[in-house]
Design an enzyme around this catalytic site. Structure first.
Site, PDB file in Angstrom:
ATOM      1  N   TYR A   1     -12.089  -6.324   0.722  1.00 28.30           N
ATOM      2  CA  TYR A   1     -11.159  -6.964   1.663  1.00 28.30           C
ATOM      3  C   TYR A   1     -10.839  -8.390   1.197  1.00 28.30           C
ATOM      4  CZ  TYR A   1      -9.310  -8.680   6.143  1.00 28.30           C
ATOM      5  OH  TYR A   1      -8.518  -9.234   7.122  1.00 28.30           O
TER       6      TYR A   1
ATOM      7  N   LYS B   1      -7.107 -10.047   0.179  1.00 23.87           N
ATOM      8  CA  LYS B   1      -6.495 -11.176   0.879  1.00 23.87           C
ATOM      9  C   LYS B   1      -6.275 -12.360  -0.073  1.00 23.87           C
ATOM     10  CE  LYS B   1      -5.896  -9.162   4.851  1.00 23.87           C
ATOM     11  NZ  LYS B   1      -4.533  -8.879   5.353  1.00 23.87           N
TER      12      LYS B   1
HETATM   13  N1  LIG Z   1      -8.944  -9.541  13.317  1.00 28.27           N
HETATM   14  C1  LIG Z   1      -9.284 -10.521  12.511  1.00 28.27           C
HETATM   15  O1  LIG Z   1     -10.274 -11.221  12.749  1.00 28.27           O
HETATM   16  C2  LIG Z   1      -8.448 -10.826  11.293  1.00 28.27           C
HETATM   17  C3  LIG Z   1      -8.795 -11.950  10.545  1.00 28.27           C
HETATM   18  C4  LIG Z   1      -8.038 -12.256   9.407  1.00 28.27           C
HETATM   19  C5  LIG Z   1      -6.962 -11.469   9.051  1.00 28.27           C
HETATM   20  N2  LIG Z   1      -6.665 -10.370   9.803  1.00 28.27           N
HETATM   21  C6  LIG Z   1      -5.508  -9.583   9.358  1.00 28.27           C
HETATM   22  O2  LIG Z   1      -4.557  -9.530  10.384  1.00 28.27           O
HETATM   23  C7  LIG Z   1      -3.765  -8.350  10.266  1.00 28.27           C
HETATM   24  C8  LIG Z   1      -3.754  -7.624  11.594  1.00 28.27           C
HETATM   25  O3  LIG Z   1      -5.092  -7.275  11.927  1.00 28.27           O
HETATM   26  P1  LIG Z   1      -5.600  -7.033  13.434  1.00 28.27           P
HETATM   27  O4  LIG Z   1      -6.842  -7.792  13.604  1.00 28.27           O
HETATM   28  O5  LIG Z   1      -4.477  -7.207  14.372  1.00 28.27           O
HETATM   29  O6  LIG Z   1      -6.041  -5.506  13.291  1.00 28.27           O
HETATM   30  P2  LIG Z   1      -5.630  -4.175  14.049  1.00 28.27           P
HETATM   31  O7  LIG Z   1      -6.475  -3.128  13.438  1.00 28.27           O
HETATM   32  O8  LIG Z   1      -5.665  -4.401  15.510  1.00 28.27           O
HETATM   33  O9  LIG Z   1      -4.109  -4.002  13.612  1.00 28.27           O
HETATM   34  C9  LIG Z   1      -3.750  -3.620  12.309  1.00 28.27           C
HETATM   35  C10 LIG Z   1      -2.378  -3.014  12.366  1.00 28.27           C
HETATM   36  O10 LIG Z   1      -1.996  -2.586  11.053  1.00 28.27           O
HETATM   37  C11 LIG Z   1      -1.581  -1.229  11.131  1.00 28.27           C
HETATM   38  N3  LIG Z   1      -1.795  -0.525   9.883  1.00 28.27           N
HETATM   39  C12 LIG Z   1      -2.963  -0.291   9.244  1.00 28.27           C
HETATM   40  N4  LIG Z   1      -2.750   0.439   8.149  1.00 28.27           N
HETATM   41  C13 LIG Z   1      -1.410   0.678   8.088  1.00 28.27           C
HETATM   42  C14 LIG Z   1      -0.584   1.374   7.200  1.00 28.27           C
HETATM   43  N5  LIG Z   1      -1.066   2.023   6.118  1.00 28.27           N
HETATM   44  N6  LIG Z   1       0.762   1.412   7.435  1.00 28.27           N
HETATM   45  C15 LIG Z   1       1.274   0.795   8.509  1.00 28.27           C
HETATM   46  N7  LIG Z   1       0.531   0.118   9.415  1.00 28.27           N
HETATM   47  C16 LIG Z   1      -0.803   0.071   9.195  1.00 28.27           C
HETATM   48  C17 LIG Z   1      -2.418  -0.645  12.265  1.00 28.27           C
HETATM   49  O11 LIG Z   1      -1.875   0.558  12.743  1.00 28.27           O
HETATM   50  C18 LIG Z   1      -2.350  -1.793  13.268  1.00 28.27           C
HETATM   51  O12 LIG Z   1      -1.134  -1.772  13.986  1.00 28.27           O
HETATM   52  C19 LIG Z   1      -4.383  -7.548   9.123  1.00 28.27           C
HETATM   53  O13 LIG Z   1      -3.651  -7.785   7.945  1.00 28.27           O
HETATM   54  C20 LIG Z   1      -5.783  -8.139   9.016  1.00 28.27           C
HETATM   55  O14 LIG Z   1      -6.324  -7.955   7.744  1.00 28.27           O
HETATM   56  C21 LIG Z   1      -7.368 -10.032  10.906  1.00 28.27           C
END
Ligand SMILES: NC(=O)c1ccc[n+]([C@@H]2O[C@H](COP(=O)([O-])OP(=O)(O)OC[C@H]3O[C@@H](n4cnc5c(N)ncnc54)[C@H](O)[C@@H]3O)[C@@H](O)[C@H]2O)c1
Length: 262
Positions: free
Chosen positions: A158, A162
């Site tokens: 991961y 990123k």
């Molecule tokens: N939650 C955290 O603490 C955090 C921290 C840093 C970065 N992020 C990043 O933020 C972004 C959103 O994460 P989140 O926390 O809202 O997670 P989440 O799991 O709630 O949402 C992720 C979204 O991406 C979609 N997705 C996943 N694989 C996919 C694919 N192959 N095609 C289309 N859509 C797809 C999912 O269906 C979902 O809608 C991600 O890129 C994640 O890496 C999250």
């Protein structure tokens, strides 16, 4: 001099917009006046977000896609242009995660996470850029992570994706600077979404400890003292779509409650 945020008349594509941070970005953009294409794998959940946006009086459509698919990415851009007449903003937000020690990390997990988190960002950007060039500009905002800067144990794959998103953002920003296309990313810390809850369950299985305790420990490491609500992340993501951030490109903006400062 205008310091207000008004995205009226702008059209945006948000991937991974059915849940968590992406959903908050889609709703935040709409609240500021933008029309939004809600992209996700689950059409029913995408339609729920669309309905919320339409209730605000904005145009919105759902688009079912897998960001790993070249054909889906091309169709996404084509559909958005046909529906809105232009594409002002692209949010590459869809992302996935898994957790493992390096010795046990399956090659399939490594390849899947790169396909979603990196190939997806590349494919969706590449599909949209010709439309932005044709109309004289646009903005691309990528969701990276503080993990791409600091590293995190059990998340090597991961972290690598990123860090790649941050590098992609910088390269693309330079390549498109003369085309009036700004490219930035933001790096969330720990956000209270399904992703973080899933991570706590995996950490609990790997470490043989209670998931609730692990969640509390993670939270205690955040200088501001609490997990981010997705809306707190979306506010910064929306700012990167406005004229207020006009002089920024190629940046990786931390939104981590003080956890990451570089
Ligand atoms: N939650 C955290 O603490 C955090 C921290 C840093 C970065 N992020 C990043 O933020 C972004 C959103 O994460 P989140 O926390 O809202 O997670 P989440 O799991 O709630 O949402 C992720 C979204 O991406 C979609 N997705 C996943 N694989 C996919 C694919 N192959 N095609 C289309 N859509 C797809 C999912 O269906 C979902 O809608 C991600 O890129 C994640 O890496 C999250």
């Amino acid at each position: 001099m205008n310091y207000t945020i008004d995205l009226t008349g702008k059209s945006a594509i948000v991937t991974g917009a059915t849940a968590g941070i992406g959903r908050a970005i889609a709703l935040g953009l709409a609240e500021c006046g933008a029309d939004v294409m809600v992209c996700g794998r689950n059409e029913e959940r995408a339609n729920e977000v669309v309905q919320e946006i339409q209730k605000m009086g904005r145009k919105s459509i759902a688009f079912q896609m897998d960001v790993k698919s070249e054909a889906d990415a091309a169709e996404m851009a084509k559909t958005a242009e046909a529906y809105f007449g232009k594409i002002d903003l692209l949010y590459n937000n869809a992302g996935t995660i898994s957790m493992s020690t390096i010795e046990n990390l399956p090659l399939a997990d490594w390849e899947e996470i790169f396909a979603v988190n990196c190939r997806g960002v590349f494919l969706c950007s590449r599909a949209v850029i010709p439309y932005m060039k044709k109309q004289g500009g646009g903005r691309i905002v990528n969701t990276a992570s503080q993990c791409g800067k600091t590293g995190a144990a059990l998340l090597t794959h991961y972290c690598a994706t990123k860090a790649a998103v941050i590098g992609f953002t910088k390269g693309l920003a330079l390549e498109l600077a003369q085309d009036n296309i700004r490219v930035n990313c933001f790096c969330p810390g720990s956000v209270m979404t399904d992703m973080t809850l899933r991570e706590s369950v995996w950490a609990s299985e790997i470490q043989g400890r209670d998931a609730e305790t692990i969640l509390r420990e993670w939270e205690s490491a955040i200088p501001l003292g609490h997990y981010a609500d997705p809306v707190e992340i979306a506010r910064v993501a929306v700012f990167l779509a406005t004229e207020l951030s006009d002089y920024m490109t190629g940046q990786a903006v931390n939104v981590s409650g003080g956890q990451e400062m570089h």
